[in-house]
Design a protein around this motif. Structure first.
Motif, short mmCIF file in Angstrom:
data_model
loop_
_atom_site.label_atom_id
_atom_site.label_comp_id
_atom_site.label_asym_id
_atom_site.label_seq_id
_atom_site.Cartn_x
_atom_site.Cartn_y
_atom_site.Cartn_z
N THR A 111 0.82 -1.21 0.00
CA THR A 111 0.00 0.00 0.00
C THR A 111 0.86 1.27 0.00
N PHE A 112 2.02 1.17 0.65
CA PHE A 112 2.85 2.36 0.86
C PHE A 112 4.07 2.36 -0.06
N ARG A 113 3.92 1.76 -1.23
CA ARG A 113 5.05 1.58 -2.14
C ARG A 113 4.71 2.19 -3.50
N SER A 114 5.65 2.94 -4.05
CA SER A 114 5.44 3.55 -5.36
C SER A 114 5.32 2.49 -6.44
N ALA A 115 4.55 2.78 -7.47
CA ALA A 115 4.43 1.86 -8.62
C ALA A 115 5.78 1.66 -9.29
N HIS A 116 6.71 2.60 -9.08
CA HIS A 116 8.03 2.50 -9.72
C HIS A 116 9.07 1.85 -8.82
N CYS A 117 8.64 1.31 -7.68
CA CYS A 117 9.58 0.71 -6.75
C CYS A 117 10.24 -0.51 -7.38
N GLN A 118 11.59 -0.58 -7.23
CA GLN A 118 12.34 -1.67 -7.87
C GLN A 118 12.72 -2.77 -6.88
N SER B 108 15.87 -0.97 5.66
CA SER B 108 15.72 -0.29 4.37
C SER B 108 14.25 0.02 4.13
N PHE B 109 14.00 0.91 3.17
CA PHE B 109 12.63 1.34 2.88
C PHE B 109 12.31 1.09 1.42
N LEU B 110 11.03 0.96 1.11
CA LEU B 110 10.56 0.89 -0.27
C LEU B 110 10.50 2.32 -0.84
N HIS B 111 10.44 2.40 -2.15
CA HIS B 111 10.34 3.70 -2.82
C HIS B 111 9.03 4.39 -2.40
#
Lengths: 249, 249
Positions: free
Chosen positions: B156-163, B191-194
């Motif tokens: 839910t808290f992650r950008s669509a562009h997260c790699q 670490s964190f997601l984009h």
């Protein structure tokens, strides 16, 4: 006609100063034009202090008279909307009696001067602080500052362009403290001469770096001579922080 | 060849982000060009985090390998001189073993998010904070934040562009506190997601304004659906504040 007292915060960077100037933008001009756009009236702003080009304010006190009825909160909101994108913000607004005057009723003024004491160049605080790379001895600065408090002839610490009738002033407080990488100078008086705070801070910085002995501060004061001034601090680190009024003490 | 570990402070405003970008200036490009100008070598910067356009850093940790011998303090001074006028400052520099890696050796990262919670427009902190005019209930925000700590699927808290290979992360800490007109959010994880911090802060702001009930935060997390996200906070208020390495704990 109602007298609206405003508390104003501004970043002085883009302005030639608080007061209207023929040769460039001023905080006064921005505020008067915003008020005129809202009211359709010719409005004049009066303020507790006259800050120089590049000097900031956390809480300048000013007033303007407006004929059109306004709820103070609505006037503040309208002014802030019109002031965009200038870095000026009206943070409080109230109606005062007609004989209250932002400048002439003011019985005390305080400034804060912020020195960022580190070698690395500034990133977030460019234009908002004076960077001094050499380590400052804040305690020595504070001790030296005490020789300036009280009633004195401050000719040494007064700009050649100062319009005050007399160079004699009572300096109520001049305190220096360290907060991590920051050295903060606080100055309070009924009123100040033109460039007085920056001139005092410039000399304190010489003491802090060991270029002046602590005793040199008192000798510079006694000289009553602008030539005895060591250094005028840049405007970037100077903030007008408080104006005192009798009914608020 | 020596590995120089740098601690970097930067105002992210003028940059497309920390990492090199084809379409605009980056912190990495500025630092690599500064190093190349000093050493005449092709230098690559590796960093603990990858901050977005407009995101700031108080203490990013990075490294670069340089063949020419340098005393770390002199390298830092030379980099800072070359970096002007970019708002990037190297605030520490030391030599590390060849197997130390700013990104891969890093076992913890912390961010701070600064919300200026007041009606009046920002003056000094434009681009450096998120202004929210409506009063925020920081205590409710802190309580709601606790439902996000621990090991979860953060889709839910992650950008669509997260790699990132997986949306599963352990969030060690998410604390919200009020300091006068400021509301500060602190986040710590390996670490964190984009966009993870900005997405979490955006939803916390909805809780703080009463638009979301506190329980909505946990439900949004459980949905594992980007559509359940309430709001992505702007980059202006986000600061990378700390990278943790095993030998420094």
């Amino acid at each position: 006609m109602s007298r609206f007292a405003l508390t104003i915060e501004f970043n002085g960077g883009p302005f030639m100063g608080l007061q209207r100037q023929a040769h460039g933008p001023s905080v006064q001009q921005s505020l008067e034009e915003a008020a005129q756009a809202i009211t359709g009236e010719e409005v004049t702003l009066h303020s507790a202090g006259r800050t120089d080009s590049g000097v900031h304010a956390l809480a300048m006190r000013s007033h303007m008279d407006i004929a059109k009825p306004f709820e103070p909160f609505r006037l503040m909101e309208a002014l802030n909307a019109k002031l965009r994108p200038d870095p000026i913000s009206v943070i409080a607004c109230e109606v005062k009696p007609d004989d209250w005057h932002a400048r002439f009723s003011c019985i005390g003024r305080s400034y804060e001067y912020r020195i960022h004491n580190r070698r690395a160049p500034l990133t977030f605080d460019r234009g908002l602080a004076w960077q001094i790379a050499r380590p400052l001895d804040a305690e020595a600065m504070h001790r030296a500052a005490q020789s300036l408090t009280g009633f004195h002839d401050f000719t040494t610490f007064r700009s050649a362009h100062c319009q005050a009738a007399s160079p004699e002033k009572t300096l109520d407080r001049l305190d220096v403290r360290r907060e991590g990488e920051w050295v903060i100078v606080e100055a309070a008086a009924r009123s100040f001469l033109h460039h007085q705070v920056r001139s005092m801070v410039g000399c304190l910085a010489l003491v802090g770096q060991g270029q002046w002995e602590e005793e040199q501060m008192g000798r510079a004061l006694e000289a009553c001579d602008r030539q005895a001034l060591g250094l005028n601090a840049p405007p970037d680190g100077l903030y007008f922080v408080k104006a005192v009024y009798p009914e608020e003490v």
